[in-house]
Design a protein around this motif. Structure first.
Motif, PDB file in Angstrom:
ATOM      1  N   ASP A 193       0.836  -1.206   0.000  1.00  0.00           N
ATOM      2  CA  ASP A 193       0.000   0.000   0.000  1.00  0.00           C
ATOM      3  C   ASP A 193       0.871   1.255   0.000  1.00  0.00           C
ATOM      4  N   HIS A 239      -9.769  -3.056 -17.725  1.00  0.00           N
ATOM      5  CA  HIS A 239     -10.092  -1.938 -16.839  1.00  0.00           C
ATOM      6  C   HIS A 239      -9.891  -0.598 -17.560  1.00  0.00           C
ATOM      7  N   TRP A 363      -3.622  -3.093  -8.276  1.00  0.00           N
ATOM      8  CA  TRP A 363      -3.798  -2.899  -6.829  1.00  0.00           C
ATOM      9  C   TRP A 363      -4.289  -1.485  -6.524  1.00  0.00           C
ATOM     10  N   TRP A 364      -3.751  -0.516  -7.232  1.00  0.00           N
ATOM     11  CA  TRP A 364      -4.177   0.877  -7.030  1.00  0.00           C
ATOM     12  C   TRP A 364      -5.661   1.027  -7.347  1.00  0.00           C
ATOM     13  N   GLN A 365      -6.104   0.364  -8.416  1.00  0.00           N
ATOM     14  CA  GLN A 365      -7.495   0.453  -8.831  1.00  0.00           C
ATOM     15  C   GLN A 365      -8.402  -0.519  -8.074  1.00  0.00           C
ATOM     16  N   GLU A 366      -7.803  -1.324  -7.216  1.00  0.00           N
ATOM     17  CA  GLU A 366      -8.548  -2.351  -6.469  1.00  0.00           C
ATOM     18  C   GLU A 366      -9.350  -3.233  -7.430  1.00  0.00           C
ATOM     19  N   PRO A 368     -10.180  -6.663  -9.427  1.00  0.00           N
ATOM     20  CA  PRO A 368     -10.045  -8.102  -9.124  1.00  0.00           C
ATOM     21  C   PRO A 368      -8.992  -8.736 -10.014  1.00  0.00           C
TER      22      PRO A 368
END
Length: 878
Positions: A193, A239, A363-366, A368
């Motif tokens: 994070d 995405h 990960w930044w955009q969460e 899947p």
């Protein structure tokens, strides 16, 4: 040489935050340093399974050591998996997998010592305690020394006079690397994070540029979509594309995807294109695919894609290809036209991203992600793809043993069959057709012979392989009847020749399933003998089975009450009728314009006996002119010879009406069922014919076999000799009864027996089920071809009055050229030309003939769709 964009050969690191950076600056404002990466310069985060593996390897050698939360893996070259492990912005060690020993190892780097030395409880070798070292003069680094006490092979920490380094132990000796003073060091231990937060600015720029690229090309074709594989790269592109306004995405299910991937794809609302080919059927013929022989891609990906694009039309496809995925993609441009499917313009908006950027962005955009990554897989795709590392395949063996067991069993069987060493399977050497240098070196070091072309040297086939093959033959069974509608999947396994081709030339010759082939082999191996003229055991077996085959074929056509004669083919059977009836001048024969030459030339040849010939025409829908036929018969015709189904147009003739006309005028009826026998139920009592002819090679039987069924023994035997007589005297002979009268000489015994197995096979499926299946396919093909500009279809309009034979032409393309293009570009095998029906072609004004696609029970909907898509491409001039 791989294309190496600026700044991509290094990794930036902020020592103050102790985090990796994808740009030159850190959000904290501190100065950053560069870390040189190894080719191909791709790096990724160590995920859950990677971290667990590294911890276990460290614990095995050195005890329970702390490990930073943020660890990176820089892919490097090697025999299998080889990663440079980066932690705290330093080289931590090399993680490798040995495909021969089947185990991982972690060789720590000297830069790791400040972080692990204070915690190591084992794996430390004190050189001062070794007598040989204490007596040594001069430099120790780079030297090899015998060990006094036993130490397990592998990497160790070396201490000597307050200096430390690393070493490798092999066979009781240690090779020491450079020694230097080491001071314990601690740094912040951020999590991912924090890494994302420090890289937020750079991630925003990556996203902005990628979306700009997509929008730049979104209108280059009428529609746009995303090619989704279920992997991280295509997930990132999906995405991004959705942010750019593209909602449509597709996933090609090759049939050998991992279940987690298919579930993940479905969860993302992506259209799933079902498999277009059967890999396990194709591999039996083609052999395992290799990194240098990716034949499977065309069958499993390009063919289904062609079908999909035929429905979609020209499109822009956003894809997740990156420069650093493989050497083949190192020169990838922003846009490229798909050479295999020219309707598709591919756009690669993340081509300059490394795996690290992809993971950080997701990960930044969460967003899947496929769960297989956290389980230890780096490459997501077909689970048996040759590009998968052996290390990953070991993980798959634990995760999905049912899947890997099937593939392992095939590899073992293939190696045995081809005399290849066990290493072919055990070490993963099957992944190359020609072994690369690193694998040749492994083979040389371990005594595995390699040919001059770098393929594995084959030994003679072992007895074990012969036994395995024999066992496999004995366990094959014909398809069992089923209550539901027929699907080709029930039988395709029995036709290994299909493999990686689409075979649509069944009107000429179909294929024989394994039980038919096995019957031929069994005859040759077990009881090869002549029939009807001996008493020893082999001839008794052969005679009984040959006779039984006649009974099977008679039952297949409802002709138990008549005489069933085995011939060479339908042509031979028709000629037997032409030559066996006693003709006299003035006799007439009626046939049709639809006929194959085999049902035309024998009747024309009778002109020398004064026999006339009437050829009946067809109407605009290719239906037989019954009124003209009835007029001809009423005028005095001794025999009507008509095809049950056209081998060009697929139309069926109204046999019941023709039989009625013949009965009313005392005319004999010969029915050429060469094209109808494979496609529909036949019952001579319903058909009302006097003679029925068909070929064995069109109904899954062997070549050189055919059938003539006669209601009564009206024919004179065309050939005289052994086997067709009951008794012979000096003055004459008495012919035998039944079929023996017409089968003089030694017949094709094995072929006849195998023909009986073929009709058993078809009967087990159910001819009604085959008929309904082919009706659906024929309607699908006619509709698909008829919708194409520049394509003309020649087929009847009535679904109930046609079989799975469809002819067509393409404007401006010679039928022969079209057939060649279909073969070379789409692996589709069709027939072109006049199809032995030149009078019909003249009638249709088709001097060059047509392209003909003809189906069988094993034909699939996907194959029909692929043909339509391929014809569409040809008609568009691509």
């Amino acid at each position: 040489m791989i294309r190496e964009p600026a700044v991509k050969k290094v990794l930036y690191w902020c020592d103050q935050c102790n985090v990796p950076l994808i740009g030159r600056t850190c959000a904290c404002g501190a100065r950053v340093r560069e870390i040189a990466l190894l080719q191909p310069y791709d790096l990724r985060p160590a995920l859950a399974a990677d971290m667990a593996l590294i911890r276990s390897l460290l614990a095995e050698r050195f005890g329970d050591l702390p490990l930073q939360k943020v660890v990176l893996l820089n892919k490097t070259g090697g025999a299998d998996r080889a990663d440079l492990v980066i932690a705290h912005g330093d080289r931590f060690g090399w993680l490798t997998f040995d495909p021969v020993a089947r185990k991982f190892s972690l060789d720590i780097a000297p830069e790791a010592l400040p972080y692990i030395l204070p915690y190591a409880t084992r794996g430390v070798v004190d050189l001062e305690a070794e007598a040989a070292v204490s007596a040594h003069k001069g430099r120790i680094g780079g030297k090899r020394f015998p060990l006094k006490s036993p130490v397990p092979d592998g990497t160790v920490i070396v201490s000597y006079k307050n200096r430390f380094g690393t070493g490798i132990v092999r066979d009781g000796q240690i090779r020491v690397k450079e020694l230097a003073p080491v001071s314990p060091r601690t740094r912040p231990d951020p999590d991912w994070d924090v890494v994302i937060e420090k890289n937020r600015y750079h991630l925003k720029n990556l996203e902005r540029n990628a979306i700009r690229t997509i929008k730049k090309h979104i209108n280059d074709r009428p529609c746009a979509n995303v090619s989704f594989s279920g992997g991280k790269d295509s997930t990132a592109v999906l995405h991004l594309a959705r942010k750019a306004g593209i909602d449509k995405a597709f996933f090609i299910d090759t049939g050998i995807e991992l279940p987690e991937t298919v579930e993940f794809v479905a969860s993302q609302g992506v259209e799933i294109i079902r498999k277009g080919g059967d890999f396990f059927q194709a591999v039996e013929k083609a052999g395992p695919p290799g990194k240098d022989n990716r034949w499977c891609c065309k069958l499993l990906k390009l063919h289904p894609l062609k079908i999909y694009l035929a429905e979609t039309g020209p499109c822009v496809t956003i894809q997740g290809n990156r420069w650093y995925e493989s050497w083949n993609r190192a020169e990838l441009d922003e846009t490229s036209q798909n050479p295999a499917n020219p309707m598709q313009l591919n756009v690669s908006p993340i081509r300059s991203w490394r795996a690290l950027e992809v993971y950080l962005y997701l990960w930044w955009q969460e967003a899947p992600m496929n769960p297989l990554y956290e389980k230890g897989l780096e490459r997501i795709g077909c689970y048996l793809c040759p590009a998968v590392l052996e290390s990953e395949y070991e993980d798959l063996r634990r995760m999905h043993p049912a899947l890997t067991d099937r593939w392992d069993e095939f590899l073992i069987r293939w190696a045995e069959k081809n005399g290849l060493p066990d290493a072919y399977h055990r070490w993963g050497l099957w992944r190359w057709r020609a072994l690369p240098p690193k694998m040749r070196e492994i083979c040389r070091d371990r005594g595995i012979p390699v040919n001059e072309d770098f393929t594995l040297k084959a030994a003679p086939v072992t007895k074990r392989a012969e036994v395995a093959t024999t066992k496999a033959i004995k366990t094959r069974e014909p398809a069992a009847p089923a209550k539901n509608e027929f699907t080709p999947d029930e039988i395709r396994k029995d036709f290994p020749i299909l493999g990686d081709i689409v075979y649509l030339d069944n009107a000429a010759t179909s294929f024989s399933p394994e039980p038919v082939v096995e019957a031929l082999v069994e005859f040759e191996h077990r009881y090869r003998a002549n029939v009807g003229r001996g008493v020893h055991r082999l001839t008794r077996i052969a005679t009984q089975r040959y006779w039984h085959a006649h009974e099977k074929v008679a039952r297949f056509v409802g002709g138990e009450a008549g005489i069933t004669v085995f011939t060479k083919n339908a042509t031979d059977a028709i000629n037997m009728v032409a030559q066996g009836l006693s003709w006299k001048p003035g006799d007439r024969v009626a046939t049709t314009i639809l006929e194959h030459h085999s049902n035309l030339l024998p009747w024309r040849a009778l002109a020398k006996h004064g026999v006339g010939l009437d050829v009946i025409g067809i109407d605009a829908d290719y239906a037989l002119d019954l009124a003209a036929l009835e007029k001809a018969v009423a005028g005095g015709v001794r025999l009507v010879a008509v095809s049950h189904a056209s081998n060009v147009l697929g139309v069926t003739t109204p046999v019941a009406e023709i039989a009625r006309i013949c009965r009313e005028h005392g005319t004999l009826l010969l029915l050429d069922a060469a094209q109808s026998a494979p496609h529909m139920p036949l019952d001579v009592s319903d058909l009302g014919c006097d003679f029925l002819c068909f070929s064995g090679h069109k109904i899954f039987g062997p070549t050189g076999t055919g059938v003539l069924w006669m209601r009564e023994a009206l024919l004179e035997p065309p050939v005289l000799g052994g086997g067709m007589v009951e008794n012979v005297t000096a003055e004459g002979f008495v012919p035998a009864d039944g079929y023996q009268r017409y089968e003089a000489g030694t017949p094709n015994v094995g072929g006849g027996i195998a023909l009986g197995v073929a009709v058993d096979y078809l009967s087990a499926i159910g001819m009604d089920r085959i008929r309904r299946h082919e009706e659906r396919l024929t309607a699908r093909l006619i509709a698909g071809l008829s919708a194409l500009d520049g394509v003309t279809v020649y087929a009847g309009r009535k679904p109930g009055s046609r079989i799975g034979v469809v002819s067509f032409t393409i404007d401006g393309v010679h039928p022969q050229e079209a057939a060649q293009l279909l073969d070379e570009e789409a692996d589709i095998l069709v027939r072109s030309g006049h199809h032995c029906c030149q009078p019909l072609m003249e009638h249709l004004n088709l001097p060059n003939g047509t392209v003909r696609a003809s189906m069988a029970a094993f034909t699939t909907e996907q194959e029909i769709d692929l043909l339509v898509a391929a014809v569409d491409e040809i008609s568009r001039g691509r």
